[in-house]
Structures are given as C-alpha cells and as structure tokens.
Write an enzyme that holds these catalytic residues in place. Sequence first.
Site, PDB file in Angstrom:
ATOM      1  N   ILE A 198       0.837  -1.202   0.000  1.00  0.00           N
ATOM      2  CA  ILE A 198       0.000   0.000   0.000  1.00  0.00           C
ATOM      3  C   ILE A 198       0.869   1.249   0.000  1.00  0.00           C
ATOM      4  O   ILE A 198       0.669   2.186  -0.790  1.00  0.00           O
ATOM      5  CB  ILE A 198      -0.937   0.010   1.222  1.00  0.00           C
ATOM      6  CG1 ILE A 198      -2.120  -0.938   1.010  1.00  0.00           C
ATOM      7  CG2 ILE A 198      -1.430   1.422   1.522  1.00  0.00           C
ATOM      8  CD1 ILE A 198      -3.195  -0.415   0.075  1.00  0.00           C
ATOM      9  N   VAL A 226       2.579   1.653  -3.435  1.00  0.00           N
ATOM     10  CA  VAL A 226       1.701   2.143  -4.498  1.00  0.00           C
ATOM     11  C   VAL A 226       1.329   3.601  -4.259  1.00  0.00           C
ATOM     12  O   VAL A 226       1.277   4.403  -5.203  1.00  0.00           O
ATOM     13  CB  VAL A 226       0.435   1.261  -4.589  1.00  0.00           C
ATOM     14  CG1 VAL A 226      -0.625   1.918  -5.483  1.00  0.00           C
ATOM     15  CG2 VAL A 226       0.786  -0.117  -5.126  1.00  0.00           C
ATOM     16  N   GLU A 227       1.088   3.965  -3.002  1.00  0.00           N
ATOM     17  CA  GLU A 227       0.621   5.314  -2.697  1.00  0.00           C
ATOM     18  C   GLU A 227       1.716   6.368  -2.810  1.00  0.00           C
ATOM     19  O   GLU A 227       1.481   7.443  -3.365  1.00  0.00           O
ATOM     20  CB  GLU A 227       0.016   5.346  -1.291  1.00  0.00           C
ATOM     21  CG  GLU A 227      -1.310   4.619  -1.166  1.00  0.00           C
ATOM     22  CD  GLU A 227      -2.434   5.306  -1.912  1.00  0.00           C
ATOM     23  OE1 GLU A 227      -2.347   6.535  -2.123  1.00  0.00           O
ATOM     24  OE2 GLU A 227      -3.403   4.617  -2.294  1.00  0.00           O
ATOM     25  N   THR A 228       2.896   6.094  -2.270  1.00  0.00           N
ATOM     26  CA  THR A 228       3.918   7.156  -2.183  1.00  0.00           C
ATOM     27  C   THR A 228       5.337   6.679  -2.504  1.00  0.00           C
ATOM     28  O   THR A 228       6.302   7.338  -2.117  1.00  0.00           O
ATOM     29  CB  THR A 228       3.932   7.779  -0.770  1.00  0.00           C
ATOM     30  OG1 THR A 228       4.261   6.757   0.189  1.00  0.00           O
ATOM     31  CG2 THR A 228       2.589   8.392  -0.415  1.00  0.00           C
ATOM     32  N   TYR A 252      -6.386  -1.194  -9.050  1.00  0.00           N
ATOM     33  CA  TYR A 252      -5.605  -0.743  -7.902  1.00  0.00           C
ATOM     34  C   TYR A 252      -5.410  -1.883  -6.907  1.00  0.00           C
ATOM     35  O   TYR A 252      -4.285  -2.169  -6.476  1.00  0.00           O
ATOM     36  CB  TYR A 252      -6.307   0.429  -7.222  1.00  0.00           C
ATOM     37  CG  TYR A 252      -5.638   0.883  -5.937  1.00  0.00           C
ATOM     38  CD1 TYR A 252      -4.684   1.882  -5.944  1.00  0.00           C
ATOM     39  CD2 TYR A 252      -5.971   0.294  -4.710  1.00  0.00           C
ATOM     40  CE1 TYR A 252      -4.071   2.292  -4.765  1.00  0.00           C
ATOM     41  CE2 TYR A 252      -5.360   0.698  -3.534  1.00  0.00           C
ATOM     42  CZ  TYR A 252      -4.414   1.691  -3.563  1.00  0.00           C
ATOM     43  OH  TYR A 252      -3.796   2.085  -2.398  1.00  0.00           O
TER      44      TYR A 252
END
Length: 356
Positions: A139, A142-144, A329
């Site tokens: 997570i 993928v996010e940052t 996603y």
Amino acid sequence: MPRVRLLPWLLILALVGCGTSPTREDMSYHVRPVSVSGDFAGAPGVYAFIERMRRHGYPPERTAAILSGARLQPSIIDLMDQQSPRQATGPSGAWTRYRAKFLSEDSINNGVAFWRRNEVALERAAARYGVPPEYIVAIIGVETRYGGFTGKTRILDALATLAFAYPRRAEYFAGELEQFLVMAKEENLDPFALRGSFAGAMGLGQFMPSSFREHAVDHDGDGQRDLWNPSDAIGSVANYFRHHGWQPGEPVAVPAQVRSVASAHAMKTGFKTRYGLNELASHGITPMRPLGRAEAVSLLELDAQGGYEYWLGLKNFDVITRYNQSTYYAMAVHQLAQAIRSRKGGLDGGRVSSTW
C-alpha cells in the site's frame, strides 16, 4: 470608568438607529460577523462553512483567517477532471500497462528495502492487527513510493479549492476540510504547513483527514499520530485494514480457470459483484487454488495484453478496494505484495506467504 466611556457611543447608536432599525432577518442577511479575503472571498459555501466550524470550537474569526490564507489552485480542478474513467470499447492491454507502473524491479526491490528498514514496526503491526507485512508495504509503495513522494500541495489549498470551487464534489471536500481543521486542532498542527496530494491526502499512506481522525494510530508510542513517520503510517494502514474487515490468514484473490472467455466476458464483473461458486461453475468458471472459507466471490476481469484474465476476489480483496475503489488498484497492491514477499523470502530465506 468603562461605563462612562461607553455611554456616549450607546446614545449615538440609539439616535442613528431611530426609525430605520433593521429587522433581525435583515441583519443576518446583510451583515457578516466576519469577512474572508483572498481567493475565496464570496465563494459559495464559505460563510456556511465558517458557521459549521463553530461546533468544533473554532471562532468565526479564526476560520475566516484560515480561509483568507488559502489559495485557489485551478490545476487541481484540471487534475480532478482528468480522473474520470474512460470506457474501453474492446481489449486494449490496459491492465498490463497499469500493472507495469507498480511492479517494476525497482519497486519490488525498494519494497524489500523498506520492509527491512521497518521490520520491527511491521511485525508488531502484523501481530496487533492481523495484516501481513507485505500488504502494508505494498500500500505504501503504491501510494507514495515507500514515502519517496508524499505530495507537495498544501492540504489547506487542495481542500479549499475542491470545497469551494469544484461543485461536483463540493459537499465531500467541505467535509474533509472540516475534518482537516479539527485534526489540526486536535494534533496541535499548523494547517498552513501540511502538504500532500492534490486531493488532500496525507503522509506515507495518503490518508484523507477523515481517515486520519478515525484510523491513524501512534504506533511508535511517542504521543503523536504522525503519518509522515514510517512507524505510525505502518500501524495506521494496518488499523485501517482491520477496521474494514481484514480476515487474517485468508486469501486475497485467486486466478480463475475459464472455459469460455466469451461467456465470462458477457457476465458482470468487478469487485462489487458477488457470485456463489455453483453459479460460477455453471458458467464454466472455477478457482485454480483453494478459496479458504469463502462462500461468495467477486468475478474480476483484467484487460491484459494478449487477452482477458479472470480472477476471483475474496473478502480481503474487497478490503483493499476500501482504500481505492478500483479493481486494478487492488490487484496491483495484491501482486506487488506477493512479489515483495517472494523477493524478501528468497533473499532472507524467510517463509512463503500463506495468502495468494
């Protein structure tokens, strides 16, 4: 002495008001208790928002001063409009291209490195919340990019722009702006200093303010919830998953064997679908691996290069979509998690994950 000083002014006000005194309704309509300057002066909803913040202990003057310091960002509106999904007319390989953004060799290796740097926090989160470390790491990846890019936009500017200059979702973002200011007050943070995504998401896990208030945790025990701190971000992502029903030890998604692609393509697909196994079997769709305790699954169609792929999504897959409501996603997070676990297990001689 104070009474002597005020008396002349009271007499003047009484004389000025004789015969032309406005009604209470006129006063409330024409006179504002505070004024907002800057980019959002006179914007729809601004004064209602100021009044709304009273219930959180924000004096109108304080809210007005904050909004006066916010800046309109037209580029944010352009970016939001670009988020509208485009309907594919046929197979295009969209999943293959999407997957490649997150499952590169660098991304997998950086995930392993992040895991090693934060092993203690990850194992503690896994033990407390029941979420495997690889999914927490994926997570954040993928996010940052594992904290490498948490966003440069002032959160206040992003949320004010979307609350007062983007009618299509103004109600939602006004709520997030409200939660943001409450969060800043609770955590003793400067609302002008925090930066994140163009949509107002914050920290390594990109939490919106409402998610911060509900799910962020002080995982390192220093007395503050800090989503820019890897330990707190790790604990907060795990807590978010647990809150939404993560089932420890259960699979996430399994590939499906399809007798007829044309028949499967004609069915409704996506993470919101629900099918019993007997119903899927009647359409020639069967799981290629055990499904654990699942009695109903979602049918997932991935537009891969070379043809459609079909998977069955379980409860834990649905939990990932609570982070971002997209089949692609959630599948990217799942496959990145498995790749990181496999790479780290191979390098460290660790166990193989029991989830697929």
